[in-house]
Design an enzyme around this catalytic site. Structure first.
Site, PDB file in Angstrom:
ATOM      1  N   ARG A  50       0.839  -1.213   0.000  1.00 23.38           N
ATOM      2  CA  ARG A  50       0.000   0.000   0.000  1.00 23.38           C
ATOM      3  C   ARG A  50       0.872   1.260   0.000  1.00 23.38           C
ATOM      4  O   ARG A  50       0.543   2.256  -0.656  1.00 23.38           O
ATOM      5  CB  ARG A  50      -0.951  -0.016   1.209  1.00 23.38           C
ATOM      6  CG  ARG A  50      -1.979   1.094   1.159  1.00 23.38           C
ATOM      7  CD  ARG A  50      -3.068   0.941   2.203  1.00 23.38           C
ATOM      8  NE  ARG A  50      -2.535   1.072   3.547  1.00 23.38           N
ATOM      9  CZ  ARG A  50      -3.254   0.915   4.654  1.00 23.38           C
ATOM     10  NH1 ARG A  50      -4.541   0.603   4.569  1.00 23.38           N
ATOM     11  NH2 ARG A  50      -2.716   1.034   5.839  1.00 23.38           N
ATOM     12  N   ARG A 103      10.143  18.717  -8.290  1.00 15.78           N
ATOM     13  CA  ARG A 103      11.405  18.453  -9.016  1.00 15.78           C
ATOM     14  C   ARG A 103      12.601  19.044  -8.281  1.00 15.78           C
ATOM     15  O   ARG A 103      13.724  18.599  -8.435  1.00 15.78           O
ATOM     16  CB  ARG A 103      11.344  19.063 -10.437  1.00 15.78           C
ATOM     17  CG  ARG A 103      10.350  18.377 -11.341  1.00 15.78           C
ATOM     18  CD  ARG A 103      10.216  19.129 -12.629  1.00 15.78           C
ATOM     19  NE  ARG A 103       9.808  20.526 -12.382  1.00 15.78           N
ATOM     20  CZ  ARG A 103       9.545  21.421 -13.317  1.00 15.78           C
ATOM     21  NH1 ARG A 103       9.637  21.078 -14.588  1.00 15.78           N
ATOM     22  NH2 ARG A 103       9.191  22.648 -13.018  1.00 15.78           N
ATOM     23  N   LYS A 150      -2.449   7.072   1.241  1.00 17.02           N
ATOM     24  CA  LYS A 150      -2.186   7.316   2.667  1.00 17.02           C
ATOM     25  C   LYS A 150      -1.052   8.336   2.751  1.00 17.02           C
ATOM     26  O   LYS A 150       0.111   7.998   2.954  1.00 17.02           O
ATOM     27  CB  LYS A 150      -1.833   5.993   3.357  1.00 17.02           C
ATOM     28  CG  LYS A 150      -2.225   5.980   4.817  1.00 17.02           C
ATOM     29  CD  LYS A 150      -2.275   4.590   5.352  1.00 17.02           C
ATOM     30  CE  LYS A 150      -2.047   4.548   6.842  1.00 17.02           C
ATOM     31  NZ  LYS A 150      -2.924   5.388   7.639  1.00 17.02           N
ATOM     32  N   GLU A 183     -16.005   6.744   6.666  1.00 18.53           N
ATOM     33  CA  GLU A 183     -15.174   6.048   7.659  1.00 18.53           C
ATOM     34  C   GLU A 183     -14.991   6.965   8.860  1.00 18.53           C
ATOM     35  O   GLU A 183     -15.575   8.048   8.907  1.00 18.53           O
ATOM     36  CB  GLU A 183     -13.822   5.653   7.047  1.00 18.53           C
ATOM     37  CG  GLU A 183     -13.018   6.821   6.499  1.00 18.53           C
ATOM     38  CD  GLU A 183     -11.669   6.404   5.900  1.00 18.53           C
ATOM     39  OE1 GLU A 183     -11.182   5.307   6.215  1.00 18.53           O
ATOM     40  OE2 GLU A 183     -11.109   7.195   5.131  1.00 18.53           O
TER      41      GLU A 183
HETATM   42  N1  PXG Z   1      -9.014   4.913   7.670  1.00 17.73           N
HETATM   43  C1  PXG Z   1      -8.061   5.839   7.776  1.00 17.73           C
HETATM   44  C2  PXG Z   1      -8.346   7.224   7.340  1.00 17.73           C
HETATM   45  C3  PXG Z   1      -6.806   5.493   8.299  1.00 17.73           C
HETATM   46  O1  PXG Z   1      -5.849   6.416   8.391  1.00 17.73           O
HETATM   47  C4  PXG Z   1      -7.624   3.228   8.589  1.00 17.73           C
HETATM   48  C5  PXG Z   1      -8.811   3.638   8.055  1.00 17.73           C
HETATM   49  C6  PXG Z   1      -7.433   1.791   8.953  1.00 17.73           C
HETATM   50  O2  PXG Z   1      -6.553   1.163   8.054  1.00 17.73           O
HETATM   51  P1  PXG Z   1      -5.625  -0.059   8.482  1.00 17.73           P
HETATM   52  O3  PXG Z   1      -4.917  -0.399   7.243  1.00 17.73           O
HETATM   53  O4  PXG Z   1      -4.704   0.426   9.558  1.00 17.73           O
HETATM   54  O5  PXG Z   1      -6.527  -1.115   8.958  1.00 17.73           O
HETATM   55  C7  PXG Z   1      -6.575   4.165   8.722  1.00 17.73           C
HETATM   56  C8  PXG Z   1      -5.274   3.709   9.295  1.00 17.73           C
HETATM   57  C9  PXG Z   1      -1.415   6.584  12.952  1.00 17.73           C
HETATM   58  C10 PXG Z   1      -2.676   6.115  12.515  1.00 17.73           C
HETATM   59  O6  PXG Z   1      -1.383   7.572  13.702  1.00 17.73           O
HETATM   60  C11 PXG Z   1      -2.859   5.564  11.261  1.00 17.73           C
HETATM   61  C12 PXG Z   1      -4.094   5.174  10.883  1.00 17.73           C
HETATM   62  C13 PXG Z   1      -5.102   5.289  11.755  1.00 17.73           C
HETATM   63  C14 PXG Z   1      -4.895   5.841  13.000  1.00 17.73           C
HETATM   64  C15 PXG Z   1      -3.671   6.256  13.394  1.00 17.73           C
HETATM   65  O7  PXG Z   1      -0.405   5.945  12.630  1.00 17.73           O
HETATM   66  N2  PXG Z   1      -4.309   4.670   9.626  1.00 17.73           N
END
Ligand code: PXG
Length: 289
Positions: A50, A103, A150, A183
């Site tokens: 990802r 760039r 992300k 979400e």
């Molecule tokens: N939605 C969003 C917007 C996220 O950032 C998820 C769903 C869940 O995805 P995963 O792949 O983790 O099941 C995320 C996940 C951090 C942090 O501070 C990162 C996330 C969520 C909360 C905290 O590292 N990302």
């Protein structure tokens, strides 16, 4: 604590990058949050894939191959001697000038890996359940900044989090531009209704969460009917159970949405079952270090 920056380890107070880094100046970069359980890194390949996909769309060249990046994550974990860890993998566009032209960064990407402990929500929420509120800030439009990327620009989610906190809630439900459920600020959302499991499809402005995929896989294996289907707030209110998924949060039950009690007002049986099965997965699966 040992922090990896561009191939070298630094102590926490020595781990520094340039103020000209475009990750800082423009949020120009990508990241992953990964977890390890008892020296097994959960879904490492999926997270690395990802990360590379996010970077691909941003035309950000990651100078390491996937294999070498995996090795870097594992060596950071070993260097920190943590059994259970949260790993933040950050890749920025690197140092540039004060203009946003990528760039000017000369392809000198910065790679940072931090391994530490994390608890996203207090333990009581896993036992009692969380209350959510839907907030005015909508999730980024896929046509503008696709939530599948992300990226280091999390202001959309941070604004929603601020709105929830201002109302006295710990987590926000973000809707899309049509008013459908997208979400939460850092988690995907699921509901259970009449023994069927529902979650919004990834095209609705949701991140394709790796925990979301794991839960769908567990449910399908257990012959539970799963539906990636658009959801309205009404459907959340009348659900039998609701829960959130994310690497940091894992699976957290939800018992109230916009003041409406969900099901019995306690974490549901189905959710508790999935939490147990998810825990079993994290014990068995993963890349050892
Ligand atoms: N939605 C969003 C917007 C996220 O950032 C998820 C769903 C869940 O995805 P995963 O792949 O983790 O099941 C995320 C996940 C951090 C942090 O501070 C990162 C996330 C969520 C909360 C905290 O590292 N990302």
């Amino acid at each position: 604590m040992k922090i990896y920056i561009n191939g070298k380890f630094y102590e926490k107070n020595e781990a520094k990058i340039s103020v000209f880094d475009h990750g800082l100046l423009y949020g120009d970069g990508v990241f992953e949050g990964i977890r390890s359980y008892n020296r097994l890194v959960f879904k490492l390949k999926e997270h690395i894939d990802r990360l590379f996909e996010s970077a691909h769309t941003l035309m950000l060249k990651i100078p390491l191959s996937k294999e070498r990046l995996i090795k870097a994550v594992l060596s950071t974990l070993k260097a920190n001697n943590l059994k259970d860890a949260y790993i933040r993998l950050v890749v920025t566009r690197g140092e540039g000038d004060l203009g946003l032209d990528p760039r000017k960064c000369n392809g000198n990407t910065t790679i940072i890996i931090i391994a530490d402990k994390i608890a996203l929500y207090p333990e009581k929420f896993y036992k009692q359940g969380l209350a959510l509120i839907s907030v005015p800030t909508i999730r980024n439009l896929p046509e503008a900044l696709n939530p599948q990327i992300k990226s280091l620009n999390y202001l959309n989610n941070i604004l929603a989090k601020i709105e929830a906190l201002n109302c006295g809630y710990d987590e926000a439900i973000m809707l899309d531009s049509l008013g459908y459920v997208a979400e939460c600020t850092g988690d995907n959302i699921f509901i259970v209704k009449d023994k069927h499991l529902y979650t919004p499809p990834q095209c609705m402005g949701t991140l394709r969460g790796i925990t979301r995929d794991t839960v769908l896989e567990i449910a399908r294996k257990g012959r539970i009917s799963v539906h990636e289907h658009v959801l309205t707030r009404h459907e959340l209110y009348i659900s039998d159970e609701c829960f959130l998924t994310g690497t940091a949060a894992e699976i957290v039950p939800v018992v109230k949405v916009d003041g409406r009690i969900i099901g019995s007002g306690k974490p549901g049986k189905f959710t508790l079952g999935l939490m147990k099965k998810f825990k079993d997965c994290t014990k068995k699966e993963g890349v050892r270090y």
